[in-house]
Scaffold this motif. Structure first.
Motif, short mmCIF file in Angstrom:
data_model
loop_
_atom_site.label_atom_id
_atom_site.label_comp_id
_atom_site.label_asym_id
_atom_site.label_seq_id
_atom_site.Cartn_x
_atom_site.Cartn_y
_atom_site.Cartn_z
N LEU A 231 0.82 -1.21 0.00
CA LEU A 231 0.00 0.00 0.00
C LEU A 231 0.85 1.26 0.00
O LEU A 231 0.49 2.25 -0.65
CB LEU A 231 -0.93 0.00 1.22
CG LEU A 231 -2.06 -1.04 1.21
CD1 LEU A 231 -2.86 -0.93 2.51
CD2 LEU A 231 -2.97 -0.83 0.02
N GLU A 232 1.98 1.24 0.69
CA GLU A 232 2.83 2.42 0.69
C GLU A 232 3.46 2.64 -0.69
O GLU A 232 3.65 3.78 -1.12
CB GLU A 232 3.91 2.32 1.77
CG GLU A 232 4.76 3.58 1.93
CD GLU A 232 3.90 4.83 2.22
OE1 GLU A 232 4.32 5.92 1.78
OE2 GLU A 232 2.85 4.72 2.88
N ASP A 233 3.77 1.54 -1.38
CA ASP A 233 4.26 1.66 -2.76
C ASP A 233 3.19 2.31 -3.64
O ASP A 233 3.50 3.14 -4.51
CB ASP A 233 4.61 0.29 -3.32
CG ASP A 233 5.77 -0.37 -2.58
OD1 ASP A 233 6.75 0.33 -2.30
OD2 ASP A 233 5.67 -1.57 -2.29
N VAL A 234 1.94 1.91 -3.44
CA VAL A 234 0.83 2.50 -4.20
C VAL A 234 0.74 4.00 -3.91
O VAL A 234 0.62 4.82 -4.83
CB VAL A 234 -0.50 1.81 -3.85
CG1 VAL A 234 -1.67 2.54 -4.49
CG2 VAL A 234 -0.48 0.36 -4.30
N ARG A 235 0.83 4.35 -2.65
CA ARG A 235 0.75 5.76 -2.27
C ARG A 235 1.87 6.57 -2.93
O ARG A 235 1.62 7.62 -3.53
CB ARG A 235 0.85 5.91 -0.75
CG ARG A 235 0.64 7.35 -0.26
CD ARG A 235 1.09 7.50 1.19
NE ARG A 235 0.51 6.48 2.05
CZ ARG A 235 -0.69 6.57 2.61
NH1 ARG A 235 -1.42 7.64 2.39
NH2 ARG A 235 -1.13 5.60 3.39
N GLN A 236 3.10 6.06 -2.83
CA GLN A 236 4.22 6.79 -3.40
C GLN A 236 4.12 6.89 -4.92
O GLN A 236 4.49 7.89 -5.52
CB GLN A 236 5.54 6.12 -3.00
CG GLN A 236 5.84 6.21 -1.51
CD GLN A 236 5.85 7.65 -1.00
OE1 GLN A 236 6.38 8.56 -1.66
NE2 GLN A 236 5.24 7.86 0.17
N GLY A 237 3.61 5.84 -5.54
CA GLY A 237 3.42 5.88 -6.99
C GLY A 237 2.42 6.94 -7.40
O GLY A 237 2.63 7.66 -8.39
N MET A 238 1.33 7.05 -6.66
CA MET A 238 0.33 8.06 -6.99
C MET A 238 0.87 9.47 -6.74
O MET A 238 0.64 10.39 -7.54
CB MET A 238 -0.95 7.80 -6.19
CG MET A 238 -1.70 6.57 -6.65
SD MET A 238 -3.33 6.35 -5.89
CE MET A 238 -2.85 5.86 -4.23
#
Length: 297
Positions: A231-238
């Motif tokens: 989820l943190e990877d998703v956040r950083q990607g966005m």
């Protein structure tokens, strides 16, 4: 008596309006920008110019209306949840005031869960507001939009990869927005149904992300792999893609609800919930051209 459409420019609203006009129905559009719906007005639709959160606009559109189609717009503002809930409740209040008998509402799988599900959080209260206001309400609880894959165009074009936090074995319904529009049109054109109903809109079949990657490999003519991320990877990607922090937080909350099992369909798959457009067709006709353009840029 007209059918009022609150979002005539989207992937669902526009084909819905075109279908209703072809069927000879009187259609009223709510739009802040006249130019965006000028072609629909030329086809016979009536325009009420204004915002869906304004009582005067809603009153002008709903006066004498037989039905309302309501789609909550995407999360595009920091106060989205408060704003969307208030707009939906105001619309429901005006539906009751004008004696509108039918409402077709676009909702989502997982709407039954309520708060804590990102942009889906607002839909339960909006469903309930319209049910309290009108005698006949159908909530179309749609699955994952195939069009959401257009957000992955850069990853597909540049890395041949599809990124998501979903488990590899997790199955979920995928549906084309054109099929959602067709389902909504069916309920707006049919005056025989009564009461309050929840109807799933689930696409042809449930898929896992590895199965999606396999389908895209064939449709795009290039290898596509599924990469599970946190989820943190998703956040950083966005955030890296320019999404404001409040929006990234909203979508991460939604993905977390998927992982926790709080965005499961409440309506089982059936003949009624199954729609025809396959991911293979969508990928070859819509996604492939977009990926090819991104690859060439």
């Amino acid at each position: 008596m007209s059918i009022v459409i609150n979002t005539p420019n989207g992937n669902i609203g526009r084909p819905l309006v075109e279908t209703l006009l072809k069927e000879g129905r009187e259609v009223t559009l709510i739009s802040r920008t006249a130019e965006k719906v000028a072609d629909l007005v030329k086809q016979g639709a009536k325009l009420v110019q204004g915002s869906i959160d304004e009582q005067a606009t809603l009153d002008a559109a709903l006066a004498g209306a037989e039905a309302l189609f309501w789609l909550t717009p995407p999360a595009m503002r920091p106060d989205f949840q408060d704003w969307a809930t208030a707009a939906g409740r105001l619309a429901a209040e005006r539906v009751k005031a004008h004696g509108v008998k039918r409402v077709v509402l676009i909702s989502s799988i997982g709407a039954q869960t309520g708060p804590g599900t990102g942009p889906v959080s607002v839909l339960k209260s909006i469903e309930e507001a319209f049910q309290a206001a009108a005698p006949n309400v159908v909530s179309l609880r749609a699955g994952f939009f195939m069009e959401n894959l257009l957000r992955d165009v850069q990853g597909l074009a540049k890395a041949g990869a599809l990124f998501s936090p979903n488990a590899e074995t997790k199955r979920f319904p995928m549906v084309a927005t054109a099929d959602i529009a067709a389902k909504a049109a069916g309920f707006l054109l049919d005056t025989s149904w009564t009461g309050h109903r929840y109807v799933g809109v689930h696409g042809p079949r449930d898929l896992t992300y590895p199965e999606v990657a396999s389908i895209l490999t064939q449709a795009l003519g290039q290898p596509v792999k599924y990469v599970r991320v946190g989820l943190e990877d998703v956040r950083q990607g966005m955030l890296g893609a320019g999404m404001p922090p409040w929006a990234a937080d909203t979508f991460v909350e939604m993905y977390g609800a998927v992982l926790d099992g709080r965005l499961e369909p409440a309506e089982p798959r059936s003949k009624e919930t199954t729609t025809p457009t396959t991911l293979e067709h969508f990928a070859s006709t819509v996604l492939k051209p977009a990926v090819e353009r991104a690859r060439a840029s």
